[in-house]
Write a protein that holds these residues in place. Structure first.
Motif, PDB file in Angstrom:
ATOM      1  N   VAL A  47       0.860  -1.179   0.000  1.00  0.00           N
ATOM      2  CA  VAL A  47       0.000   0.000   0.000  1.00  0.00           C
ATOM      3  C   VAL A  47       0.900   1.234   0.000  1.00  0.00           C
ATOM      4  O   VAL A  47       1.920   1.274   0.698  1.00  0.00           O
ATOM      5  N   ASP A  50       0.673   7.247   1.510  1.00  0.00           N
ATOM      6  CA  ASP A  50      -0.401   8.247   1.593  1.00  0.00           C
ATOM      7  C   ASP A  50      -1.780   7.586   1.639  1.00  0.00           C
ATOM      8  O   ASP A  50      -2.673   8.039   2.360  1.00  0.00           O
ATOM      9  N   VAL A  51      -1.973   6.481   0.928  1.00  0.00           N
ATOM     10  CA  VAL A  51      -3.239   5.737   0.984  1.00  0.00           C
ATOM     11  C   VAL A  51      -3.415   5.134   2.373  1.00  0.00           C
ATOM     12  O   VAL A  51      -4.497   5.193   2.962  1.00  0.00           O
ATOM     13  N   TRP A  52      -2.343   4.564   2.945  1.00  0.00           N
ATOM     14  CA  TRP A  52      -2.415   3.964   4.280  1.00  0.00           C
ATOM     15  C   TRP A  52      -2.836   5.010   5.314  1.00  0.00           C
ATOM     16  O   TRP A  52      -3.666   4.739   6.183  1.00  0.00           O
ATOM     17  N   GLN A  54      -4.598   7.716   4.794  1.00  0.00           N
ATOM     18  CA  GLN A  54      -6.000   8.068   4.551  1.00  0.00           C
ATOM     19  C   GLN A  54      -6.953   7.012   5.103  1.00  0.00           C
ATOM     20  O   GLN A  54      -8.040   7.338   5.570  1.00  0.00           O
ATOM     21  N   LEU A  55      -6.563   5.739   5.035  1.00  0.00           N
ATOM     22  CA  LEU A  55      -7.423   4.653   5.506  1.00  0.00           C
ATOM     23  C   LEU A  55      -7.527   4.600   7.029  1.00  0.00           C
ATOM     24  O   LEU A  55      -8.491   4.066   7.573  1.00  0.00           O
ATOM     25  N   CYS A  56      -6.536   5.131   7.735  1.00  0.00           N
ATOM     26  CA  CYS A  56      -6.524   5.170   9.203  1.00  0.00           C
ATOM     27  C   CYS A  56      -6.731   3.789   9.824  1.00  0.00           C
ATOM     28  O   CYS A  56      -7.513   3.625  10.761  1.00  0.00           O
ATOM     29  N   VAL A  65     -11.161  -3.670   2.795  1.00  0.00           N
ATOM     30  CA  VAL A  65     -10.171  -2.966   1.972  1.00  0.00           C
ATOM     31  C   VAL A  65     -10.372  -3.339   0.508  1.00  0.00           C
ATOM     32  O   VAL A  65     -10.835  -4.424   0.182  1.00  0.00           O
ATOM     33  N   ARG A  66     -10.023  -2.408  -0.364  1.00  0.00           N
ATOM     34  CA  ARG A  66     -10.121  -2.630  -1.805  1.00  0.00           C
ATOM     35  C   ARG A  66      -8.762  -3.102  -2.311  1.00  0.00           C
ATOM     36  O   ARG A  66      -7.747  -2.441  -2.089  1.00  0.00           O
ATOM     37  N   VAL A  86      -5.813  -0.208  -2.370  1.00  0.00           N
ATOM     38  CA  VAL A  86      -6.046   1.090  -2.987  1.00  0.00           C
ATOM     39  C   VAL A  86      -7.265   1.760  -2.355  1.00  0.00           C
ATOM     40  O   VAL A  86      -8.043   1.121  -1.650  1.00  0.00           O
ATOM     41  N   ASN A  87      -7.431   3.048  -2.615  1.00  0.00           N
ATOM     42  CA  ASN A  87      -8.625   3.793  -2.150  1.00  0.00           C
ATOM     43  C   ASN A  87      -9.827   3.343  -2.944  1.00  0.00           C
ATOM     44  O   ASN A  87      -9.835   3.114  -4.070  1.00  0.00           O
TER      45      ASN A  87
END
Length: 87
Positions: A47, A50-52, A54-56, A65-66, A86-87
């Motif tokens: 991952v 920055d995505v990690w 955002q997912l918190c 998760v996607r 991913v987001n």
């Protein structure tokens, strides 16, 4: 594909610079745990940092998760898969 899994392990971020674009990157490796009729199953995925953020999400947490699957055929005929969150 969206999956519900337990975040079994979160590795420290790794970073570098892309050889093709020259842009910096930062990623983590995540181990996802599933329990089905045959017992525990695991998927290792990467991952972007920055995505990690955002997912918190945290280690030990259950979450949906996607996942995106990237498949590459090598010149030798060997096929490899890269799985990303991913987001």
């Amino acid at each position: 594909m969206i999956v519900k899994a337990k975040i079994a392990r979160v590795d420290s971020p790794k970073d570098g610079v892309s050889a093709t674009t020259g842009k910096p990157w930062k990623q983590r490796s995540i181990l996802l745990s599933f329990n089905d009729a045959e017992g525990d199953e695991y998927i290792s995925a990467s991952v972007d940092e920055d995505v990690w953020q955002q997912l918190c999400l945290e280690e030990g947490q259950e979450a949906s998760v996607r996942l995106r699957f990237f498949t590459k055929r090598q010149m030798s005929g060997f096929v490899s898969n890269h799985i990303r969150i991913v987001n």
